[in-house]
Design an enzyme around this catalytic site. Structure first.
Site, short mmCIF file in Angstrom:
data_model
loop_
_atom_site.label_atom_id
_atom_site.label_comp_id
_atom_site.label_asym_id
_atom_site.label_seq_id
_atom_site.Cartn_x
_atom_site.Cartn_y
_atom_site.Cartn_z
N LEU A 252 26.62 42.33 26.23
CA LEU A 252 25.13 42.55 26.71
C LEU A 252 24.14 42.80 25.70
CD1 LEU A 252 23.33 43.22 29.49
CD2 LEU A 252 23.95 45.64 28.75
N HIS A 253 23.19 41.93 25.84
CA HIS A 253 22.01 42.01 24.66
C HIS A 253 20.74 41.89 25.41
CE1 HIS A 253 22.74 37.64 24.40
NE2 HIS A 253 21.40 37.69 23.93
N VAL A 254 19.86 42.75 24.84
CA VAL A 254 18.48 42.92 25.41
C VAL A 254 17.43 42.26 24.44
CG1 VAL A 254 16.79 44.51 26.10
CG2 VAL A 254 19.31 44.83 26.46
#
Length: 82
Positions: free
Chosen positions: A40-42
């Site tokens: 997961l990356h933002v």
């Protein structure tokens, strides 16, 4: 990065750059653009009226006239104290 730290990122970007708004995008999985399937990356993007939309996310184009090391320094300095 923890959830609390992730929430601090838009605050830091707003303090460092004083944008008119912020776009936050989250990618999970290869089909969503993640290079690691279950990572997961933002993305946190400062935005100004008339700034050219998402040009900063494609083709290594940048609308901020500074090296990434300078951007990192500004965000670190604006990071809220624990």
């Amino acid at each position: 990065m923890t959830g609390v730290q992730t929430c601090a990122l838009p605050i830091s970007v707003k303090a460092a750059y004083r944008p008119g708004g912020i776009n936050v995008g989250i990618n999970l999985g290869k089909a969503a653009g993640g290079s690691v399937s279950e990572h997961l990356h933002v993305h946190v993007l400062p935005r100004w009226a008339g700034d050219g939309n998402f040009v900063t996310t494609i083709a290594e184009a940048r609308t901020l006239p500074e090296p990434l090391s300078e951007s990192a320094r500004k965000i670190r300095e604006a990071w809220p104290a624990d």
